[in-house]
Design an enzyme around this catalytic site. Structure first.
Site, PDB file in Angstrom:
ATOM      1  N   ASP A  64     -60.661  80.292  -6.442  1.00 19.47           N
ATOM      2  CA  ASP A  64     -61.020  79.940  -5.065  1.00 19.47           C
ATOM      3  C   ASP A  64     -60.745  78.470  -4.758  1.00 19.47           C
ATOM      4  O   ASP A  64     -60.471  77.674  -5.659  1.00 19.47           O
ATOM      5  CB  ASP A  64     -62.501  80.280  -4.805  1.00 19.47           C
ATOM      6  CG  ASP A  64     -63.430  79.850  -5.934  1.00 19.47           C
ATOM      7  OD1 ASP A  64     -63.023  79.023  -6.770  1.00 19.47           O
ATOM      8  OD2 ASP A  64     -64.574  80.340  -5.976  1.00 19.47           O
ATOM      9  N   ASN A 130     -77.361  83.337  -6.680  1.00 16.79           N
ATOM     10  CA  ASN A 130     -77.599  84.507  -5.813  1.00 16.79           C
ATOM     11  C   ASN A 130     -76.703  85.685  -6.203  1.00 16.79           C
ATOM     12  O   ASN A 130     -76.558  86.641  -5.452  1.00 16.79           O
ATOM     13  CB  ASN A 130     -77.407  84.139  -4.337  1.00 16.79           C
ATOM     14  CG  ASN A 130     -75.976  83.742  -4.003  1.00 16.79           C
ATOM     15  OD1 ASN A 130     -75.105  83.731  -4.870  1.00 16.79           O
ATOM     16  ND2 ASN A 130     -75.716  83.422  -2.744  1.00 16.79           N
ATOM     17  N   HIS A 132     -73.416  85.593  -6.761  1.00 17.04           N
ATOM     18  CA  HIS A 132     -72.013  85.576  -6.314  1.00 17.04           C
ATOM     19  C   HIS A 132     -71.071  85.296  -7.477  1.00 17.04           C
ATOM     20  O   HIS A 132     -71.437  84.637  -8.452  1.00 17.04           O
ATOM     21  CB  HIS A 132     -71.785  84.609  -5.146  1.00 17.04           C
ATOM     22  CG  HIS A 132     -71.755  83.146  -5.468  1.00 17.04           C
ATOM     23  ND1 HIS A 132     -72.741  82.265  -5.073  1.00 17.04           N
ATOM     24  CD2 HIS A 132     -70.842  82.387  -6.111  1.00 17.04           C
ATOM     25  CE1 HIS A 132     -72.428  81.039  -5.466  1.00 17.04           C
ATOM     26  NE2 HIS A 132     -71.274  81.077  -6.106  1.00 17.04           N
ATOM     27  N   GLU A 137     -69.934  86.191  -1.674  1.00 19.54           N
ATOM     28  CA  GLU A 137     -71.372  86.069  -1.437  1.00 19.54           C
ATOM     29  C   GLU A 137     -72.016  87.454  -1.287  1.00 19.54           C
ATOM     30  O   GLU A 137     -71.312  88.437  -1.035  1.00 19.54           O
ATOM     31  CB  GLU A 137     -71.595  85.254  -0.152  1.00 19.54           C
ATOM     32  CG  GLU A 137     -71.094  83.816  -0.232  1.00 19.54           C
ATOM     33  CD  GLU A 137     -72.051  82.877  -0.982  1.00 19.54           C
ATOM     34  OE1 GLU A 137     -72.869  83.365  -1.798  1.00 19.54           O
ATOM     35  OE2 GLU A 137     -71.960  81.659  -0.750  1.00 19.54           O
TER      36      GLU A 137
HETATM   37  C1  GLP Z   1     -69.452  78.230  -7.331  1.00 20.07           C
HETATM   38  C2  GLP Z   1     -68.047  78.804  -7.653  1.00 20.07           C
HETATM   39  C3  GLP Z   1     -68.142  79.930  -8.631  1.00 20.07           C
HETATM   40  C4  GLP Z   1     -69.137  79.555  -9.708  1.00 20.07           C
HETATM   41  C5  GLP Z   1     -70.529  79.543  -9.118  1.00 20.07           C
HETATM   42  C6  GLP Z   1     -71.571  78.980 -10.059  1.00 20.07           C
HETATM   43  O1  GLP Z   1     -69.758  78.162  -6.011  1.00 20.07           O
HETATM   44  N1  GLP Z   1     -67.245  79.188  -6.541  1.00 20.07           N
HETATM   45  O2  GLP Z   1     -66.860  80.215  -9.172  1.00 20.07           O
HETATM   46  O3  GLP Z   1     -69.125  80.483 -10.750  1.00 20.07           O
HETATM   47  O4  GLP Z   1     -70.552  78.929  -7.859  1.00 20.07           O
HETATM   48  O5  GLP Z   1     -71.515  77.604 -10.123  1.00 20.07           O
HETATM   49  P1  GLP Z   1     -72.092  76.751 -11.312  1.00 20.07           P
HETATM   50  O6  GLP Z   1     -71.317  77.137 -12.517  1.00 20.07           O
HETATM   51  O7  GLP Z   1     -71.866  75.327 -10.915  1.00 20.07           O
HETATM   52  O8  GLP Z   1     -73.526  77.102 -11.427  1.00 20.07           O
END
Ligand code: GLP
Length: 251
Positions: A64, A130, A132, A137
């Site tokens: 992304d 959450n 995702h 989402e």
């Molecule tokens: C982000 C990314 C995801 C990631 C998730 C968790 O928004 N787009 O690819 O896995 O949220 O983030 P983190 O690893 O910083 O907790």
């Protein structure tokens, strides 16, 4: 789904990198790896940087990118990947969606075609608190392909730590869809800390529902989830025993 629960938080990155490296070596370096951003894969990228593995035939494709940020923007995922991995490890080719585009829908379609043409052999994933994955989402259709998505407030707040202030966190992103991610031959998901415990429990033990996008992974034939004790803390006792035993076997 298969899972491992490591003893110490620092082992999480080592184990995950070892699994990734095993796959690269198994395929003689000729493969496409899907990469993730966020804090979850940071330790894995650190292990990768420290290693001297030949990745000159490996193609990478990221999940992304924020809409509105140029590749050079300090908080773009392009910059994140450059800083944490691409400056240190040479790949054959690396792709991310282009976030500063006039037509994000068209860019999403282009990226979807690209990902499907490349074919992802191994997809590295984190999970949002959450539930995702990538930027899919809660409420996102399991059939979604690469698309433009509006980030939830909780995701923007969670990602605020990478920005100066909440207002700077983009409201939209281009993300591989859940069906795009499910096309990967293998999936390797890493989660740490109590912040992820509920999402991890729902993903592994809850019903498959769009309310927790990561539950789609229950339908994938080859998923490995690597957890620390805190992220695993809400799992059933049986699941914890299985995960700890799997780690003992792996060591
Ligand atoms: C982000 C990314 C995801 C990631 C998730 C968790 O928004 N787009 O690819 O896995 O949220 O983030 P983190 O690893 O910083 O907790």
């Amino acid at each position: 789904m298969k899972w491992m629960i490591v003893e110490k938080a620092e082992e999480l990155a080592q184990v995950t990198y070892q699994l990734l490296k095993n796959e690269i070596e198994r395929q003689d370096g000729n493969l496409t790896i899907g990469l993730a951003t966020g804090s979850s894969p940071l330790g894995v990228y650190e292990e990768w940087r420290k290693d001297s593995l030949d990745c000159s035939n490996v193609t990478t494709v990221n999940l992304d990118e924020y809409i509105g940020l140029s590749p050079e923007h300090p908080q773009s995922y392009h910059t994140f990947m450059k800083t944490h991995l691409f400056d240190a490890v040479t790949f054959k080719q690396s792709y991310l969606p282009i976030g500063d585009t006039d037509d994000a829908n068209q860019e999403s379609e282009r990226y979807e075609r690209l990902v499907r043409e490349l074919g992802v052999d191994l997809q590295l994933l984190g999970i949002g608190s959450n539930g995702h994955i990538a930027f899919n989402e809660p409420g996102t259709s399991f059939d979604a392909t690469t698309h433009v998505t509006e980030l939830t407030e909780s995701t923007r707040e969670a990602n605020q730590r990478f920005f100066d202030q909440l207002e700077d966190v983009p409201s939209h992103a281009i993300t591989m869809g859940l069906s795009t991610i499910m096309e990967a031959k293998k999936i390797l998901l890493v989660a740490s800390s109590a912040r992820k415990a509920e999402a991890v429990r729902d993903m592994m033990e809850g019903p498959a529902t769009i309310d927790c996008p990561a539950t789609i992974l229950q339908r994938h034939a080859d998923v490995m989830i690597v957890l620390d004790e805190e992220a695993a803390s809400l799992l059933s006792e049986e699941a914890k025993r299985t995960g700890r035993a799997a780690y003992e076997n792996f060591k």
